[in-house]
Scaffold this motif. Structure first.
Motif, PDB file in Angstrom:
ATOM      1  N   HIS A 251       0.774  -1.233   0.000  1.00 45.37           N
ATOM      2  CA  HIS A 251       0.000   0.000   0.000  1.00 45.37           C
ATOM      3  C   HIS A 251       0.793   1.263   0.000  1.00 45.37           C
ATOM      4  N   GLY A 252       0.282   2.246  -0.659  1.00 46.22           N
ATOM      5  CA  GLY A 252       0.795   3.600  -0.515  1.00 46.22           C
ATOM      6  C   GLY A 252       1.497   4.092  -1.766  1.00 46.22           C
TER       7      GLY A 252
ATOM      8  N   ALA B 294      -7.451   4.683  -6.361  1.00 45.17           N
ATOM      9  CA  ALA B 294      -6.476   3.839  -7.039  1.00 45.17           C
ATOM     10  C   ALA B 294      -6.511   2.414  -6.503  1.00 45.17           C
ATOM     11  N   LEU B 295      -6.757   2.287  -5.209  1.00 45.95           N
ATOM     12  CA  LEU B 295      -6.887   0.945  -4.623  1.00 45.95           C
ATOM     13  C   LEU B 295      -8.063   0.216  -5.230  1.00 45.95           C
ATOM     14  N   ARG B 296      -9.173   0.920  -5.354  1.00 47.63           N
ATOM     15  CA  ARG B 296     -10.361   0.271  -5.897  1.00 47.63           C
ATOM     16  C   ARG B 296     -10.135  -0.097  -7.355  1.00 47.63           C
ATOM     17  N   LEU B 297      -9.416   0.777  -8.038  1.00 50.92           N
ATOM     18  CA  LEU B 297      -9.151   0.508  -9.438  1.00 50.92           C
ATOM     19  C   LEU B 297      -8.336  -0.766  -9.596  1.00 50.92           C
ATOM     20  N   ILE B 298      -7.306  -0.891  -8.804  1.00 50.06           N
ATOM     21  CA  ILE B 298      -6.457  -2.067  -8.994  1.00 50.06           C
ATOM     22  C   ILE B 298      -7.100  -3.319  -8.395  1.00 50.06           C
TER      23      ILE B 298
ATOM     24  N   TRP C 269       3.414  -8.749  -6.837  1.00 49.26           N
ATOM     25  CA  TRP C 269       3.886  -7.742  -5.854  1.00 49.26           C
ATOM     26  C   TRP C 269       3.594  -6.376  -6.466  1.00 49.26           C
ATOM     27  N   THR C 270       2.673  -5.632  -5.863  1.00 52.08           N
ATOM     28  CA  THR C 270       2.341  -4.329  -6.439  1.00 52.08           C
ATOM     29  C   THR C 270       1.741  -3.386  -5.409  1.00 52.08           C
ATOM     30  N   GLY C 271       1.846  -2.098  -5.726  1.00 51.70           N
ATOM     31  CA  GLY C 271       1.113  -1.079  -4.982  1.00 51.70           C
ATOM     32  C   GLY C 271       0.018  -0.543  -5.870  1.00 51.70           C
ATOM     33  N   GLU C 272      -0.593   0.595  -5.484  1.00 51.45           N
ATOM     34  CA  GLU C 272      -1.708   1.119  -6.272  1.00 51.45           C
ATOM     35  C   GLU C 272      -1.272   2.172  -7.283  1.00 51.45           C
ATOM     36  N   PHE C 273      -0.127   2.802  -7.058  1.00 54.72           N
ATOM     37  CA  PHE C 273       0.439   3.717  -8.049  1.00 54.72           C
ATOM     38  C   PHE C 273       1.915   3.945  -7.725  1.00 54.72           C
ATOM     39  N   GLY C 274       2.547   4.880  -8.399  1.00 56.71           N
ATOM     40  CA  GLY C 274       3.971   5.114  -8.170  1.00 56.71           C
ATOM     41  C   GLY C 274       4.217   6.487  -7.555  1.00 56.71           C
TER      42      GLY C 274
ATOM     43  N   GLY D 297      10.657  14.030   0.375  1.00 57.19           N
ATOM     44  CA  GLY D 297       9.593  13.065   0.120  1.00 57.19           C
ATOM     45  C   GLY D 297       9.274  12.978  -1.357  1.00 57.19           C
ATOM     46  N   ARG D 298       8.420  12.025  -1.696  1.00 61.66           N
ATOM     47  CA  ARG D 298       7.917  11.940  -3.060  1.00 61.66           C
ATOM     48  C   ARG D 298       6.391  11.852  -3.007  1.00 61.66           C
ATOM     49  N   ASP D 299       5.739  12.567  -3.933  1.00 57.84           N
ATOM     50  CA  ASP D 299       4.278  12.606  -3.997  1.00 57.84           C
ATOM     51  C   ASP D 299       3.777  11.493  -4.929  1.00 57.84           C
ATOM     52  N   HIS D 300       2.462  11.310  -4.942  1.00 55.02           N
ATOM     53  CA  HIS D 300       1.823  10.271  -5.765  1.00 55.02           C
ATOM     54  C   HIS D 300       2.018  10.502  -7.265  1.00 55.02           C
ATOM     55  N   ASN D 301       2.042   9.393  -8.002  1.00 57.96           N
ATOM     56  CA  ASN D 301       2.163   9.467  -9.450  1.00 57.96           C
ATOM     57  C   ASN D 301       1.345   8.343 -10.075  1.00 57.96           C
ATOM     58  N   ARG D 302       0.355   8.716 -10.894  1.00 59.60           N
ATOM     59  CA  ARG D 302      -0.478   7.683 -11.510  1.00 59.60           C
ATOM     60  C   ARG D 302       0.006   7.304 -12.905  1.00 59.60           C
ATOM     61  N   ARG D 303       0.992   8.067 -13.416  1.00 58.84           N
ATOM     62  CA  ARG D 303       1.380   7.864 -14.815  1.00 58.84           C
ATOM     63  C   ARG D 303       2.457   6.821 -15.023  1.00 58.84           C
ATOM     64  N   GLY D 304       3.110   6.434 -13.960  1.00 57.95           N
ATOM     65  CA  GLY D 304       4.120   5.402 -14.103  1.00 57.95           C
ATOM     66  C   GLY D 304       4.372   4.718 -12.786  1.00 57.95           C
ATOM     67  N   PHE D 305       4.393   3.409 -12.792  1.00 60.31           N
ATOM     68  CA  PHE D 305       4.873   2.669 -11.620  1.00 60.31           C
ATOM     69  C   PHE D 305       5.300   1.275 -12.047  1.00 60.31           C
ATOM     70  N   SER D 306       5.955   0.577 -11.119  1.00 60.14           N
ATOM     71  CA  SER D 306       6.488  -0.747 -11.419  1.00 60.14           C
ATOM     72  C   SER D 306       5.832  -1.791 -10.526  1.00 60.14           C
ATOM     73  N   LEU D 307       5.788  -3.016 -11.025  1.00 59.85           N
ATOM     74  CA  LEU D 307       5.355  -4.135 -10.191  1.00 59.85           C
ATOM     75  C   LEU D 307       6.052  -5.379 -10.692  1.00 59.85           C
ATOM     76  N   TRP D 308       6.045  -6.451  -9.878  1.00 60.47           N
ATOM     77  CA  TRP D 308       6.569  -7.708 -10.402  1.00 60.47           C
ATOM     78  C   TRP D 308       5.610  -8.864 -10.230  1.00 60.47           C
TER      79      TRP D 308
END
Lengths: 1034, 480
Positions: free
Chosen positions: B72-73, B158-162, B380-385, B395-406
């Motif tokens: 999460h997060g 984003a949680l609901r989306l994924i 293994w994933t979160g809801e966004f990057g 710190g780093r803020d939320h990003n919906r345009r790019g993230f990674s998962l495996w």
């Protein structure tokens, strides 16, 4: 192979009955075989939405009408039928030719005369091609083979189809079965022993009708059928959308409106009208008094607010806020379409509907009906969306009542304060000035410098005994603090210095003064703060000591901020303490108690009593120094009776001080409880109604949104009826509903259009509602997709019957109770549930109704029935919900010791994120939009609930106690009474025997326990409640 | 169909209720269809009919179960999985790449480089950050997608989306869709189990595993720690085994004549069978949760001997045990949203990786050595990057345009990187995978066609991916 390709299709579209059944005898039939096939294969391009070649193959009428190349089906002439040509030549469907068996269906149907294809294409509006959109035409009641089998016309329609399969109804069920069936169907509760007796003893020919009437007249009827409507209307006690799922404290008034309306048998058209536009019908103008009728009409409009609405919690950027608001408006639109029109409109938000003759424009034109109330530009958050509508004198009566409560609360507080003052720890007075005119001059006790300091506080110091601001004047036995408003901080201080850090844990020093007034002259400005100092020792920070000069900034809004070493750059905030408001006429101050380790607790004193919030300071913050009043910023006020005392005994460790503290805490708790009770007695201000009203009289600009995107509005749209249902003669007239109405009249116009008795929209509305009523009596709708009577929904199993009933419904004045009477009187309803093996082979799903379905109690009825059986059901009607909560295990429960714990499930909090676990496991829905149909699942978690849950175990015990109480000591009598309560019948011999056996061996099981007897009977009762005969209604 | 037939298939309870429910909704299924919906063969048959999308390769489904390790997060892709030298080059300077979509737009800072070193690992040379030494060890078993995007920068949406494919609350989660489609292989255990953090529920709570409008039987069952992992699992106090047996015997007698009159009604029979299932669950559930028989080697593999990893490691180990027992879908959640590194990004990542790296990798390794990895998807994933610029100082803020998962197992490629973001890791630009594409691909791995796995609701066939609206497509390149 057939099944393999069909499997996903059933799941997608609902199974077209006979296409799946290999055993379908005779020629293919239009509704059963041909339409589903065309729908699967052709309608995507040749349908109501996308009429390629101007051809719509979705309805009998439109098939008969043909396309731009003329008719496509010529009965009996396969070779002349264009439809067949194209299919045979593999031209259609273009990429995916039909398999042989499907071709055969088309070919055989045409060859056999294309049965049921209309021959005369009536000149009805093209929208009415779809059966549900067509005008109601009184169908001919069919002849049946055995007229004696039919009691009503309902039976004749059903028998006509059964006849064709060589089937008939089951025989009539016995009276015990019937009363249990009718009782659950109409009230959601089991029949009481008295109700059973009355029915069984009634030897009249119309005993059954009389029994039905009794249940129809029961107030529980409205609860049962109200719940069905509330589900369809998407009712919930919370806003949903965001995680917070915030509360809807006033939604219950709508719930109660619905239950009342159904109990009164309010005509359904009127019921709908009120929910869509009650405010516009009411004649109510905010600010004026209301009638009972007006209040009811306003409550009704909450129907439009049942959707999820997160706009109260929106906190993102402007785009996000807009999205959240639109989501609420879209929810409303969707619920209206689903619950009233039986249509799935939401697809048309982004594009013309793929399967229905509904355009994107239609969607936004409907949205425009509700937009004036849910205006995105002038939005009201849920909590702000209400009116106050009071009956004449109601507001005044409540005001009086409320004032009385306020006075009583004040009295309680005064009593507490008096107690606290007379029971406070013994003390030594260190300083006392009552500012008596006869006393010493001010300057003898007070100074404008701190004790030991040589610099006066402030650039323009305070003049003592002076009426010239900044000054301090003793007059009429009080002290006036006269502030000038000139720049700079200043004060007056006691000349006496005090030790603010009393030695020894538990010892204390306290100061207090009366705040006589917060201004010095009648016309003066009230002081923004009442500020005072302790540990005053230094004005210009010359002193080598840190800390001191502790400023207490008393706030009229409550509590006080504390600054150490004030004023100056190194001044620091120590936090806030207390919560009492600084108002004239009260005594304020603080107590400093040594709590050890060089720490001192500050209690804020209001009228001598410490309030809740404390603060801690350290030794170095509190050097010896004076007490003083701050002068600042033009704040003048009047004080008296400055008193500084210190403890004679430590205030801890079992001494008198501790005792007083303990008592004080106790008294404080008592006070809080008493005040809470009084507040409960005060109740909510009456007349607050969470309703819907337009935001202005003028119709706002509403736009079609390209691809449903809020950022790309296209053309402007007006509130307009759905084009597929628009008939020229039916008026749609948007005008101000009544003089002075703060409203556009759009909703009223739409609701009147919908309910115009002979119109097509009214026909649809009646069909949708009748289908739902049918579903709740017969287990499945005549159209199985109760939520969708559109082209993409299922075909009706008995289309003419549905139209017949819809016509009866409208002619009866839209009376639901008349419809129940009609349906319940039928032989179809009264038949048994037993199996006819032959019928089961032909029609395993009982679509033809050769027997009465056997249905599991829904979640709410199950819980309610358990409570009724155990004798615990609390039958109170209406009012705010009974709260649910989540326990440590994550289980959602009702607090069993709280009020209303045993009320009907309808009255439990319907929070979207917090469905009662017991109900949830038995398929009670989590409301997203609305719910018109529930699954009835069967899973081990249900068995675990029935065997082990605290609720069921408790009800079983109460049930056993009830047997003991009401059935006497004899075991046989108890068993029989248990069966009667739970199953509305007596036990069979075998059941009696096994029950007695079971009770005997359980009694032995529990022999070692004190309450073995009760345990054994409780087990018997629990198994009764867990049994299929209890959980199912035949 | 008689009662005897009910006890033979291994998961009759869920299948039956599915059939019962379909019976209610979809009209007659016919005998053949009913047979299809009962028993294992039914699920597989149904699965097989659902493969073969024309746009992608046709595979025989390998995966039978899913373990989702939900983080999460919004884990920071550029600090963990997606090395971006440009970030360090421009560190501290204004972002040169144009406009950024910022959630907390008042706190936007300059480019924030990553303090962590990346290195290539395994035969495949997968590049991972130094905080993930254990994940690096199993890198040849991973498909790393670096080109994910989603549609919301709001956690809940984003949680609901994924989890459910839409951001409105209350829709069926994908675990529910999977269990609806495939049923259970162990009738004594719930088919969809959630192992939530003992420290608290994730954001949005139980809704993360809601069945939405699917029948309640498909919702996730959250196992709790303690005596009663499942609600009402404990026999009431004072009821002995003997007394319980008597109760069930009497219950059967009460039901007998009722059942005789409705012999054809599978629902009634299923309800009877369920009382026995329930009784077996009372021992099966505690049994599967009892890890005392696991070897010291296994325990140490998952880090149970280390206080930092022990708790999360235990749940990863339980996930394996559940899958081993035929549970279809296991989801692990962390409490709240720990990867939401609005401040002290680098420091927080160190702690989070120390907690999750070893157990996550251990799960892949353990499944593999037990021969279960092929049939199990580990996600293994979160809801966004997160953003390439700083929020506040560090710190780093939320990003919906790019993230990674495996992904691991279940027929996904090993040692494979799919897609890429731009030079700063902000936006997925190459071989972009949407959340809907991910869903389509996961269903595919389970042998399900996302376009055909539908459920009638609100008058229309609903699905996880709703492809007409979302344009979801299967990403064939992910599969071996």
């Amino acid at each position: 192979m057939r099944v393999l390709w069909l499997a996903p299709v059933w799941i997608a579209l609902g199974c077209p009955l006979a296409v799946c059944a290999d055993s379908s005898p005779g020629d293919p039939e239009l509704a059963r075989d041909v339409l589903p096939l065309l729908k699967t294969r052709c309608v995507k391009c040749h349908g109501p939405a996308k009429r390629e070649g101007k051809l719509n193959l979705s309805t009998p009428l439109s098939i008969a009408r043909g396309g731009e190349n003329g008719e496509v089906v010529v009965p009996r002439e396969v070779d002349s039928s264009l439809l067949w040509h194209r299919v045979e030549a593999d031209e259609m469907p273009p990429d995916d030719p039909l398999p042989a068996d499907e071709r055969a269906v088309l070919q055989r149907w045409i060859a056999a005369g294309a049965k049921r294809l209309p021959t005369a294409i009536t000149a009805q509006e093209s929208g009415s091609d779809h059966w549900a959109f067509a005008r109601l035409i009184e169908p001919t009641v069919p002849e049946v083979r055995n007229p004696n089998g039919a009691r009503t016309n309902v039976d004749r329609f059903l028998l006509a189809q059964l006849d064709s399969q060589g089937l008939a109804f089951n025989p009539e069920a016995d009276r015990a079965t019937l009363i249990r069936r009718v009782s659950f169907d109409l009230t959601g509760l089991p029949p009481t022993p008295q109700e059973i007796k009355t029915f069984l003893d009634d030897s009249g020919a119309d005993a059954y009708e009389r029994m039905v009437e009794r249940f129809l007249a029961s107030p529980h009827y409205g609860e049962r059928w109200g719940k069905y409507w509330l589900d369809a209307a998407g009712y919930a006690d919370s806003n949903g959308y965001f995680n917070a799922d915030s509360d809807r404290p006033l939604a219950y008034r709508y719930r109660d409106y619905v239950v009342r309306a159904l109990n009164q048998d309010k005509p359904f058209d009127r019921f709908v009208l009120e929910q869509i536009a009650g405010d516009e019908l009411s004649g109510f103008v905010p600010g004026r008094e209301a009638t009972r009728e007006m209040i009811s009409l306003l409550e009704a409009t909450h129907y439009l607010r049942n959707g999820q609405d997160g706009s109260g919690e929106s906190d993102g950027n402007l785009d996000e806020v807009r999205t959240d608001r639109y989501a609420a408006l879209e929810s409303t639109t969707q619920i209206v379409a689903s619950s009233l029109l039986g249509l799935t409109l939401q697809c048309a938000k982004c594009h013309d509907h793929k399967f229905e003759s509904i355009s994107q424009r239609d969607y936004y034109q409907l949205q425009a009906v509700f937009y004036p109330a849910f205006n995105i530009q002038s939005w009201l958050k849920p909590n702000d969306r209400f009116v106050i509508a009071n009956l004449p004198g109601e507001a005044e009566r409540w005001e009086q009542h409320s004032q009385k409560i306020t006075a009583e609360i004040a009295q309680l507080k005064a009593g507490f304060a008096a107690w606290a003052r007379s029971n406070r720890p013994p003390s030594t007075v260190l300083f006392h000035d009552e500012f008596e005119d006869s006393g010493p001059r001010l300057a003898e006790n007070w100074s404008n410098t701190a004790p030991g300091d040589d610099v006066a506080g402030g650039a323009v110091p305070v003049q003592l005994d002076s009426a010239q601001a900044p000054g301090a004047l003793r007059q009429n036995g009080v002290l006036q603090i006269l502030e000038s408003g000139m720049p700079g901080d200043r004060w007056i201080s006691t000349k006496q210095s005090f030790d603010w850090t009393p030695e020894g844990e538990g010892h204390w020093i306290q100061l207090s003064f009366d705040l006589v007034d917060n201004k010095v002259s009648a016309g003066g400005t009230p002081a923004e703060r009442i500020a005072y100092f302790i540990a005053l020792h230094d004005f210009n920070d010359n002193s080598p000591l840190p800390g001191g000069n502790v400023l207490i900034d008393g706030n009229p809004a409550g509590g006080a901020a504390v600054h150490v070493d004030y004023p100056g750059a190194d001044s620091k905030t120590a936090g806030e303490f207390g919560n009492g408001k600084y108002e004239r006429g009260h005594n304020y101050g603080l107590r400093i108690t040594n709590v050890g380790d060089g720490k001192f607790r500050l209690d804020h004193l209001v009228d001598g009593v410490p309030d809740d919030k404390t603060l801690q300071l350290k030794t170095e913050d509190l050097p010896d120094g004076g007490f003083g009043f701050e002068y600042c910023c033009g704040r003048s006020f009047v004080v008296d009776n400055v008193l500084i005392e210190r403890s004679v005994a430590a205030f801890n460790g079992g001494d008198i001080g501790q005792k007083i503290t303990d008592q004080l805490q106790e008294k404080r708790k008592e006070l809080a409880a008493a005040v809470k009770a009084k507040e409960a007695e005060r109740g909510e201000q009456p007349g607050k109604i969470a309703c819907v009203t337009d935001r202005s009289e003028k119709i706002p600009d509403v736009f079609l949104l390209e691809r449903g995107n809020y950022a790309t509005p296209k053309e402007k749209v007006q509130p307009t009826p759905l084009s597929a249902l628009a008939d020229a003669p039916v008026p749609f007239d948007v005008k101000q509903p009544f003089p002075g109405a703060p409203s556009t009249g759009a909703r009223l116009a739409w609701a009147r259009w919908l309910t115009q008795a002979t119109s097509r929209p009214a026909a649809l509305l009646a069909r949708v509602q009748i289908n739902r009523i049918w579903q709740h009596h017969f287990g499945a709708g005549l159209v199985t997709t109760v939520e969708n009577l559109g082209a993409s929904g299922a075909q009706p199993s008995h289309g003419e019957l549905l139209d017949y009933l819809a016509g009866q419904f409208i002619r009866s004045g839209w009376s639901m109770k008349a419809m129940h009477r009609l349906l319940l009187k039928s032989a179809a309803y009264c038949q048994t549930s037993s199996l006819q093996p032959d019928a089961f082979k032909i029609d395993p799903d009982n679509r033809l109704l050769w027997r009465h379905r056997i249905e599991r109690l829904d979640a709410e009825s199950m819980r309610d029935a358990m409570l009724a059986t155990s004798g615990q059901l609390d039958r109170h009607f209406g009012g705010p919900y009974v709260a649910t909560s989540r326990n440590d295990l994550g289980e959602v429960i009702v607090n069993q010791s709280g009020p209303g714990a045993n009320r009907r499930s309808l009255y439990l909090q319907q929070r979207r994120t917090q469905t009662l676990s017991l109900l949830n496991v038995f398929d009670s829905p989590t409301i997203v939009f609305n719910c018109v149909q529930r699954p009835a699942s069967t899973m081990p978690l249900q068995s675990l609930s029935l065997l082990n849950s605290e609720f069921v175990v408790r009800q079983a015990r109460r049930f056993a106690e009830r047997l003991d109480r009401e059935a006497g000591a004899q075991s046989e009598a108890r068993v029989a009474y248990g069966f009667l309560l739970a199953l509305a019948r007596g036990p069979t011999e075998a059941e009696m025997r096994s029950s007695l056996d079971f009770i005997r061996i359980q009694r032995e099981q529990y022999a070692a326990k004190a309450d073995a007897e009760l345990n054994a009977w409780a087990d018997f009762c629990q198994m009764m409640l867990a049994s299929n005969p209890f959980l199912y209604v035949e | 169909m008689g009662l005897s037939e009910l006890t033979t298939p291994s998961h009759e309870s869920t299948s039956l209720s599915r059939r019962v429910f379909l019976g209610h909704y979809a009209g007659s299924l016919g005998a053949l269809a009913l047979a299809h919906l009962l028993g294992d063969s039914a699920s597989r048959a149904r699965a097989e009919t659902a493969t073969g999308e024309s746009s992608g390769p046709t595979i025989r489904p390998k995966a039978k179960s899913v373990i989702c390790l939900f983080q999460h997060g919004g884990p920071s892709q550029m600090d963990l999985f997606d090395p971006k030298p440009a970030l360090n080059k421009y560190h501290g300077q204004p972002y040169p790449g144009g406009d950024l979509e910022i959630h907390f737009d008042k706190q936007k800072g300059n480019v924030l480089g990553s303090p962590f070193k990346f290195a290539r690992h395994g035969g495949s040379g997968l590049e991972l950050c130094e905080l993930l030494p254990h994940t690096a060890r199993v890198s040849d078993d991973l498909t790393l997608i670096r080109s994910m995007n989603t549609e919301s920068v709001d956690h809940e949406s984003a949680l609901r989306l994924i989890h459910s494919g839409r951001f409105l609350a209350g829709l069926p989660s994908w675990g529910s869709w999977v269990t609806y489609a495939l049923g259970s292989e162990n009738r004594n255990l719930p088919s969809y189990v959630v192992l939530s953090d003992p420290g608290g529920l994730p954001v949005d709570g139980e809704r993360n595993w809601s069945a939405g409008w699917l029948p309640a039987v498909y919702q996730g069952t959250a196992f709790r720690s303690g005596r009663s992992p499942v609600l009402n699992l404990q026999t009431p106090e004072g009821v002995s085994t003997e007394a319980r047996r008597n109760q069930l015997h009497f219950l059967e007698q009460l039901n007998r004549s009722h059942l005789e009159r409705h012999a054809e009604n599978l629902e009634l029979a299923a309800r009877l069978a369920n009382f026995e299932t329930a009784a077996r669950m009372q021992t099966a559930v505690p049994g599967v949760l009892d890890i005392s028989q696991e070897t010291a080697e296994t325990r140490s593999l998952y880090g149970l001997d280390n206080p930092t990893t022990a708790e999360y490691g235990t749940r990863c180990l339980l996930a394996r045990r559940l899958v081993e027992q035929g549970v279809r879908f296991v989801q692990i959640f962390l409490k709240a949203q720990p990867w939401d590194t609005h401040s002290r990004n680098a420091e927080s990542l160190k702690g989070l990786c120390a907690m999750t790296d070893q157990p996550s990798a251990a799960l892949v390794q353990d499944l593999k050595q037990r021969g279960l990895l092929d049939s199990t998807i580990v996600l293994w994933t979160g809801e966004f990057g997160r953003l390439p610029v700083s929020q506040g100082a560090d710190g780093r803020d939320h990003n919906r345009r790019g993230f990674s998962l495996w992904l691991a197992g279940g027929g996904f490629k090993g040692g494979h990187v799919h897609g890429a973001t731009d030079d700063f890791g902000y936006e997925a630009v190459k071989d972009v995978v949407t959340v809907h594409d991910l869903h389509a691909s996961l269903l595919h791995a389970l042998g399900l066609d996302h376009r055909r796995l539908t459920y009638p609701h609100d008058g229309r066939p609903t699905s996880l991916t709703d492809p007409d609206v979302t344009k979801a497509r299967l990403v064939g390149e992910l599969f071996a």
